[in-house]
Structure formats: C-alpha cells, structure tokens
Design an enzyme around this catalytic site. Structure first.
Site, PDB file in Angstrom:
ATOM      1  N   ASN A  31      15.645  87.164  31.020  1.00  0.00           N
ATOM      2  CA  ASN A  31      16.951  87.268  31.686  1.00  0.00           C
ATOM      3  C   ASN A  31      17.059  88.652  32.295  1.00  0.00           C
ATOM      4  OD1 ASN A  31      17.213  87.803  28.531  1.00  0.00           O
ATOM      5  ND2 ASN A  31      18.640  89.181  29.554  1.00  0.00           N
ATOM      6  N   THR A  48      12.750 101.452  21.206  1.00  0.00           N
ATOM      7  CA  THR A  48      13.271 101.475  22.583  1.00  0.00           C
ATOM      8  C   THR A  48      13.573 102.889  23.077  1.00  0.00           C
ATOM      9  OG1 THR A  48      14.179  99.293  22.135  1.00  0.00           O
ATOM     10  CG2 THR A  48      14.938 100.385  24.126  1.00  0.00           C
ATOM     11  N   HIS A  55       9.387  94.078  17.951  1.00  0.00           N
ATOM     12  CA  HIS A  55       8.843  95.371  18.372  1.00  0.00           C
ATOM     13  C   HIS A  55       7.324  95.261  18.361  1.00  0.00           C
ATOM     14  CE1 HIS A  55      12.559  97.191  16.118  1.00  0.00           C
ATOM     15  NE2 HIS A  55      12.906  96.663  17.279  1.00  0.00           N
TER      16      HIS A  55
HETATM   17  C1  LIG Z   1      18.245  90.822  18.826  1.00  0.00           C
HETATM   18  C2  LIG Z   1      17.464  92.060  19.164  1.00  0.00           C
HETATM   19  C3  LIG Z   1      17.725  93.240  18.500  1.00  0.00           C
HETATM   20  C4  LIG Z   1      17.002  94.395  18.820  1.00  0.00           C
HETATM   21  N1  LIG Z   1      17.353  95.574  18.236  1.00  0.00           N
HETATM   22  C5  LIG Z   1      16.729  96.703  18.587  1.00  0.00           C
HETATM   23  C6  LIG Z   1      17.166  97.965  18.074  1.00  0.00           C
HETATM   24  O1  LIG Z   1      18.140  98.054  17.331  1.00  0.00           O
HETATM   25  N2  LIG Z   1      16.497  99.077  18.452  1.00  0.00           N
HETATM   26  C7  LIG Z   1      15.424  99.020  19.285  1.00  0.00           C
HETATM   27  O2  LIG Z   1      14.836 100.075  19.577  1.00  0.00           O
HETATM   28  N3  LIG Z   1      15.011  97.848  19.822  1.00  0.00           N
HETATM   29  C8  LIG Z   1      15.632  96.700  19.499  1.00  0.00           C
HETATM   30  N4  LIG Z   1      15.255  95.519  20.063  1.00  0.00           N
HETATM   31  C9  LIG Z   1      14.109  95.531  20.976  1.00  0.00           C
HETATM   32  C10 LIG Z   1      14.516  96.046  22.364  1.00  0.00           C
HETATM   33  O3  LIG Z   1      15.477  95.198  22.914  1.00  0.00           O
HETATM   34  C11 LIG Z   1      13.262  96.157  23.208  1.00  0.00           C
HETATM   35  O4  LIG Z   1      12.470  97.190  22.642  1.00  0.00           O
HETATM   36  C12 LIG Z   1      13.550  96.514  24.661  1.00  0.00           C
HETATM   37  O5  LIG Z   1      14.410  95.583  25.264  1.00  0.00           O
HETATM   38  C13 LIG Z   1      12.234  96.569  25.438  1.00  0.00           C
HETATM   39  O6  LIG Z   1      12.519  96.822  26.786  1.00  0.00           O
HETATM   40  P1  LIG Z   1      11.551  96.356  27.936  1.00  0.00           P
HETATM   41  O7  LIG Z   1      12.252  96.650  29.205  1.00  0.00           O
HETATM   42  O8  LIG Z   1      10.214  96.961  27.731  1.00  0.00           O
HETATM   43  O9  LIG Z   1      11.327  94.793  27.728  1.00  0.00           O
HETATM   44  P2  LIG Z   1      12.355  93.583  27.774  1.00  0.00           P
HETATM   45  O10 LIG Z   1      13.709  94.038  27.407  1.00  0.00           O
HETATM   46  O11 LIG Z   1      11.746  92.521  26.955  1.00  0.00           O
HETATM   47  O12 LIG Z   1      12.378  93.144  29.298  1.00  0.00           O
HETATM   48  C14 LIG Z   1      11.232  92.642  29.953  1.00  0.00           C
HETATM   49  C15 LIG Z   1      11.681  91.721  31.082  1.00  0.00           C
HETATM   50  O13 LIG Z   1      10.538  91.423  31.886  1.00  0.00           O
HETATM   51  C16 LIG Z   1      10.662  90.102  32.360  1.00  0.00           C
HETATM   52  N5  LIG Z   1       9.344  89.591  32.766  1.00  0.00           N
HETATM   53  C17 LIG Z   1       8.288  89.330  31.967  1.00  0.00           C
HETATM   54  N6  LIG Z   1       7.236  88.925  32.698  1.00  0.00           N
HETATM   55  C18 LIG Z   1       7.635  88.919  33.981  1.00  0.00           C
HETATM   56  C19 LIG Z   1       6.975  88.604  35.206  1.00  0.00           C
HETATM   57  N7  LIG Z   1       5.679  88.271  35.248  1.00  0.00           N
HETATM   58  N8  LIG Z   1       7.692  88.674  36.360  1.00  0.00           N
HETATM   59  C20 LIG Z   1       9.006  89.043  36.346  1.00  0.00           C
HETATM   60  N9  LIG Z   1       9.667  89.373  35.199  1.00  0.00           N
HETATM   61  C21 LIG Z   1       8.985  89.332  34.034  1.00  0.00           C
HETATM   62  C22 LIG Z   1      11.240  89.363  31.175  1.00  0.00           C
HETATM   63  O14 LIG Z   1      11.863  88.158  31.580  1.00  0.00           O
HETATM   64  C23 LIG Z   1      12.220  90.383  30.584  1.00  0.00           C
HETATM   65  O15 LIG Z   1      13.519  90.181  31.079  1.00  0.00           O
HETATM   66  C24 LIG Z   1      15.963  94.347  19.790  1.00  0.00           C
HETATM   67  C25 LIG Z   1      15.712  93.148  20.465  1.00  0.00           C
HETATM   68  C26 LIG Z   1      16.466  92.016  20.175  1.00  0.00           C
HETATM   69  C27 LIG Z   1      16.206  90.757  20.943  1.00  0.00           C
END
Ligand SMILES: Cc1cc2nc3c(=O)[nH]c(=O)nc-3n(C[C@H](O)[C@H](O)[C@H](O)COP(=O)(O)OP(=O)(O)OC[C@H]3O[C@@H](n4cnc5c(N)ncnc54)[C@H](O)[C@@H]3O)c2cc1C
Length: 531
Positions: free
Chosen positions: A139, A510, A464
């Site tokens: 999303n 994060t 994670h």
């Molecule tokens: C319920 C919950 C609680 C959490 N609590 C914590 C916390 O307290 N502290 C903490 O540090 N972390 C926490 N996390 C983890 C944290 O949310 C993640 O570490 C963080 O969101 C990672 O960020 P990101 O941008 O790397 O990846 P993401 O947030 O996973 O975003 C990646 C995005 O890339 C998109 N994507 C993937 N492949 C493609 C593609 N080929 N083309 C286009 N789009 C694509 C995906 O759809 C996704 O939207 C939690 C997660 C959840 C779900």
C-alpha cells in the site's frame, strides 16, 4: 508536466488514478513508498529541489493525506477498510482475534493487521527451518501505515562499524526528525510508576549506566487536544504530502517488474500498471529501490542483478513475550476488552492508558532488545484492571546460509519470482532465547504476577528482516551495496530498507533504515549535481 486538475494538494497522482500519464523520463525513480522510499523523496526535495522524482508503489492509496498511518483514521469502518486494502492481492488472512497473545495454547498464527503472509500455508505449518510467518504490506506508505512507531537507538555492535563513530549522532538525529520521534511517555498512570520502579529494581543494577529501563521513544506528535498523531509516510514526506509540486509524482498500483541494465548502469525500469496490465518503460538518471527486505532483492534478482550476497545473511528477530497481571492490578475478565479498537499487541500504544517501555540493548550485559507495556483501565469493582507485556527481540547470529531466494519456476501473486527461504537458528540463538524466557519470568516475578502466558513467535513474525541486501565496506562478495547504499558495480542504482543493515541488530530497525536512507540520499544528490 501539468498539474492534476482534480487535486489541490499533495503530490501529482499518476497511473492508478488515470488522471495523467506516467512520466517516461525523470531524474530519480523511487520504487516503494514506505518510510524508506519516502525518506529518499523528502531528502531529495531538500537536496536537489529541481529534480523530477517519480515514486512507484505496487499497492493502493489509503486515502488522504497520502501515506497516512491508519491509526489516525477516526472512523473505525474506514480504518478497517484501509487496513484490509494493504493486505495484498489474496484472500485477507489477518484476524481480529487477540487470543493468541494471551493464550499460549492457541496454535493458529495470524498476520498483523495491514500485512499478509508471503506464504499463508507455510505460516499455518510454522516450520522452524524457514521464515514461516514472513509478511509484508502492499500500500502507499508500506508498513509505515501500520507500524507501532518504536524508535530506539541502535547501540554498541548494533551500529555499522564502517560508518564513522562521529557520524552517528547526526545521522540518527535526522532520522528522528523525519519520523517525528517523541521521547515523552505516551501516558502516565500511578501504576506505570510502580511498574517501572519494580522493573528497575530488578534489572537496572546489572545494566550499564546509560542502559537502564525507560520509556520507549515512539514516532508520534501530539495534537493541541492531546491526541497522538502517529507517524506515517505523510509525516516523513512533509510538504511533499500536502503541497502541489511539479517535481514529485506518485504512481500507486504500479509495480516495478524489471530494471534494464547496460554498461554498468540501470538504463530504465519496466512499470506495470496493475489494474490494466499496461507496461511502460521509465528512464531515470538514478534509481532507488526501497521495496522492503524481501522484494528489493526480488526485483534485483528478476532484473538479472545477482551479486553473491543477494538475499543472504537474512536476520529476523525472534520475538518472545509474556503477558501477566501485576499483583497491584485486578485481572481483566476479558483481556480483549482492554483493547477495544485494536487487533494486535502492536496497536496497544493507541490506548490512552497504555505505556510502552524499553530495555536497551548493550553488547555484553544485555545483548537483546526489551520492550514492555502496561495497559490499565478502571475495573467494575472500583479498582484498576490491567495487563503487562514483557517481550524481547533477539538478534540472530548472521550466517550466509540464512537467506531469501527466488524461484525460477513459480511466481508470486504479482507475477514476480516467488519468494523462498532457507533459515535456521544456531546454538547461540537458542541460548539467547532461553535467557530471554528466564528474564520474562524474572520480570513477572518482580511485579508479583499471578500466572504468566508466554509465547515464542514463529520465525518471521517480527516483520524486521535484515541483511538481505546488506551494505559493506568493500566489494568482497559479502555485501550488495556500499555504505552509501549504492549497489556494487552499478553506478546509478541505490537500495534502501532494513535489508541494507549488516549488523546483528536487535532493536526495531526503522529509525536506522530511515537514517541510512537520508545519508544515501546525499550520494544520489551528488550524482545529480555532477550531471
Ligand atoms: C504492525 C507493524 C508494527 C511495526 N512496528 C514497528 C516498530 O515499532 N518499530 C520499527 O522500527 N518498525 C516497526 N515495523 C516495521 C516497519 O514498519 C518497517 O521497518 C518499515 O516500514 C520499513 O520501511 P520500508 O520503506 O523499507 O518498507 P515498507 O514499509 O515495507 O514499504 C515497501 C513498499 O514497497 C512496495 N513494493 C514492493 N515491491 C515493489 C515493486 N516491485 N514495485 C513497486 N512497489 C513495490 C510495497 O508494496 C511497500 O509498500 C512494524 C511493522 C508493522 C506492519
């Protein structure tokens, strides 16, 4: 490029909204709109304000403002709908049951709200030799629309040794600013005072001076009325999420399915508009893949970019937790009722009377990350009822053979190579788990608990996943990118996310991923300036 005539605020929405075409040539293409992709976008808007940036995201928008955290949606039906929208293309598998957190005899495994299992069948079986409960969100805002906001500092050997010691304070300060991390306690109650006092008496004497138990820094701001506003990607994007700018476009439901490589650089990216199946090639001077720890290596692999370390050194936090009622509280008749609007422990922080605490990692004395919380409310008998939770997240011993890999024969629901795992724990990992379980018993004892339920979550529940695209100091086959997140051997390809973290981190990742992305954005901006 003209403005979208239907929108008066926020980024230009392209592709999914069908209001304007996907641009075919930009300065920077960002794949993934989670906190890390958003950090690149925000940082580049400050460092290279004239650069044309396109962000593509496989998942849908969750309404306005772009990238909001679902907890900020007051209407519970809308919140539920937005949560479901994030749970991928298959049948919804998340459950509203809290039961498994309070009843150790419950064996079913449910994905956290807003996420979906990579392999629901594997999750149900729960084999130890794999990352059975691995999950993801799809999303706008990624997992950042659902996360709990815990943002502790990495410490000691959790820090990446080849990033100079002098850079860490500044780097983390930027990360905390982007995430609006708040060191203040979420709430206060006399019971929380008692809880902290007893926990400190039990544990602090053995901890280093700066390592004592404390309130957890959480990513939220408080409104004038005192309500928390949880950090989603809208907060990270800042003005980009609210103000029209011709330099920033966002394409939702748009999957990057392949990068084209030629002459040591990425020359273009195939973007597939999921509702229509239309595919376009976008050219960009710099490409940033921030598509989470499982799908960033997936895209690289699908594009034929396959350094030896890709997907390897996978490191998931085993999570073990205990729930109990301290002796100075009444036992709740129905634990679920304590959390009326929430579905998992990750959302406990929403309840006004929940406090969240932190037992920091330290190398020798406390080589694991502790999180605890206390949720209370007035009981029918005129007292206070409540539940405490003490949980540990354990660092995993990094091994090359623990890995995510990709099938040549099977596809995932998006048509990308299916994700597979080889994964297992070591004697050291198992010893640490026993130690954590003993510490939960001690913590419960210190609060005079009457009965304790403990759960060791299956591999992958932490959400994670570290190390799969790890950074390294030199290109020796044990890393995928350099310390600026540039993929070895490809001059214009950068990656971001928890996968770039090479250390055996046990704290929530994060803050570190966002901090590393803001650092990497400076390298991208330098490339753009160099022309
Ligand atoms: C319920 C919950 C609680 C959490 N609590 C914590 C916390 O307290 N502290 C903490 O540090 N972390 C926490 N996390 C983890 C944290 O949310 C993640 O570490 C963080 O969101 C990672 O960020 P990101 O941008 O790397 O990846 P993401 O947030 O996973 O975003 C990646 C995005 O890339 C998109 N994507 C993937 N492949 C493609 C593609 N080929 N083309 C286009 N789009 C694509 C995906 O759809 C996704 O939207 C939690 C997660 C959840 C779900």
């Amino acid at each position: 490029m003209g403005r979208d005539p239907f929108r008066t605020h926020g980024p230009r929405l392209v592709a999914d909204e069908q209001r304007s075409e996907l641009p075919v040539q930009v300065d920077v293409l960002i794949v993934g709109s989670g906190p890390v992709g958003a950090t690149f976008a925000r940082s580049l808007s400050e460092l290279s304000p004239r650069a044309q940036v396109l962000m593509v995201e496989a998942g849908p928008l969750l309404g306005d403002p772009v990238g909001r955290h679902v907890r900020n949606i007051a209407d519970l039906v809308e919140r539920e709908n937005m949560t479901r929208l994030s749970e991928g293309p298959g049948a919804p598998v998340a459950s509203s049951r809290m039961a498994r957190h309070f009843d150790s005899t419950t064996t079913d495994v449910v994905a956290a709200p807003g996420t979906f299992f990579v392999d629901p069948e594997l999750a149900a079986v729960g084999r130890e030799s794999t990352l059975s409960a691995a999950a993801m969100s799809t999303n706008v805002g990624g997992m950042g629309a659902h996360w709990a906001g815990a943002t502790p500092d990495p410490r000691g050997r959790e820090r990446i040794p080849f990033i100079e010691a002098g850079q860490w304070d500044d780097m983390l300060r930027v990360g905390r600013r982007l995430l609006a991390t708040n060191p203040d306690p979420l709430a206060w109650s006399p019971e929380w005072g008692v809880f902290l006092e007893r926990a400190r008496a039990e544990f602090d004497p053995g901890l280093p001076l700066d390592g004592g138990l404390r309130d957890m820094p959480l990513a939220y701001q408080r409104s004038a009325e005192g309500q928390p506003y949880w950090t989603g990607v809208d907060v990270i994007l800042g003005a980009l999420a609210r103000e029209p700018r011709d330099t920033f476009s966002l394409a939702s439901r748009s999957l990057c399915s392949r990068l084209h490589v030629s002459g040591g650089k990425v020359t273009g990216a195939e973007i597939s508009h999921l509702p229509s199946g239309q595919i376009r090639t976008v050219e960009a001077r710099s490409i940033i893949v921030a598509a989470d720890s499982l799908r960033t290596p997936q895209l690289l692999w699908a594009s034929g970019i396959r350094p030896a370390a890709l997907g390897r050194y996978l490191n998931d936090h085993v999570m073990v937790g205990g729930w109990f009622t301290p002796e100075y509280l009444d036992e709740p008749a129905e634990p679920d009722d304590l959390f009326p609007q929430t579905r998992t422990q990750n959302n406990l922080t929403e309840t006004a009377s929940t406090n969240v605490g932190w037992a920091p990692y330290s190398d020798e004395v406390h080589p694991l990350h502790g999180q605890f919380s206390l949720t209370t409310r007035p009981s029918d008998g005129g007292g206070t009822e409540g539940l405490a939770m003490v949980a540990y997240m354990l660092p995993k011993e990094p091994r090359e053979e623990d890995r995510v890999w990709f099938s040549s024969d099977h596809s995932d629901p998006y048509g990308m190579p299916a994700v597979r795992f080889d994964y297992g724990s070591t004697d050291k990992d198992r010893a640490l788990l026993l130690r954590a379980q003993a510490m939960i018993e001690r913590a419960a004892g210190a609060q005079g608990a009457r009965g304790i339920s403990t759960v060791t979550q299956p591999n992958g529940m932490s959400l994670h996943y570290l190390g799969t695209t790890r950074m390294g100091e030199v290109d020796d086959g044990r890393s995928v990118c350099d310390s600026s997140s540039r993929v070895w051997g490809l001059e214009n390809l950068y990656i971001g996310g928890n996968g770039v973290i090479p250390t055996a981190l046990s704290s929530n990742p994060t803050l570190l991923s966002v901090s590393l992305a803001s650092r990497a954005a400076r390298a991208v901006a330098r490339d753009l300036a160099a022309g």
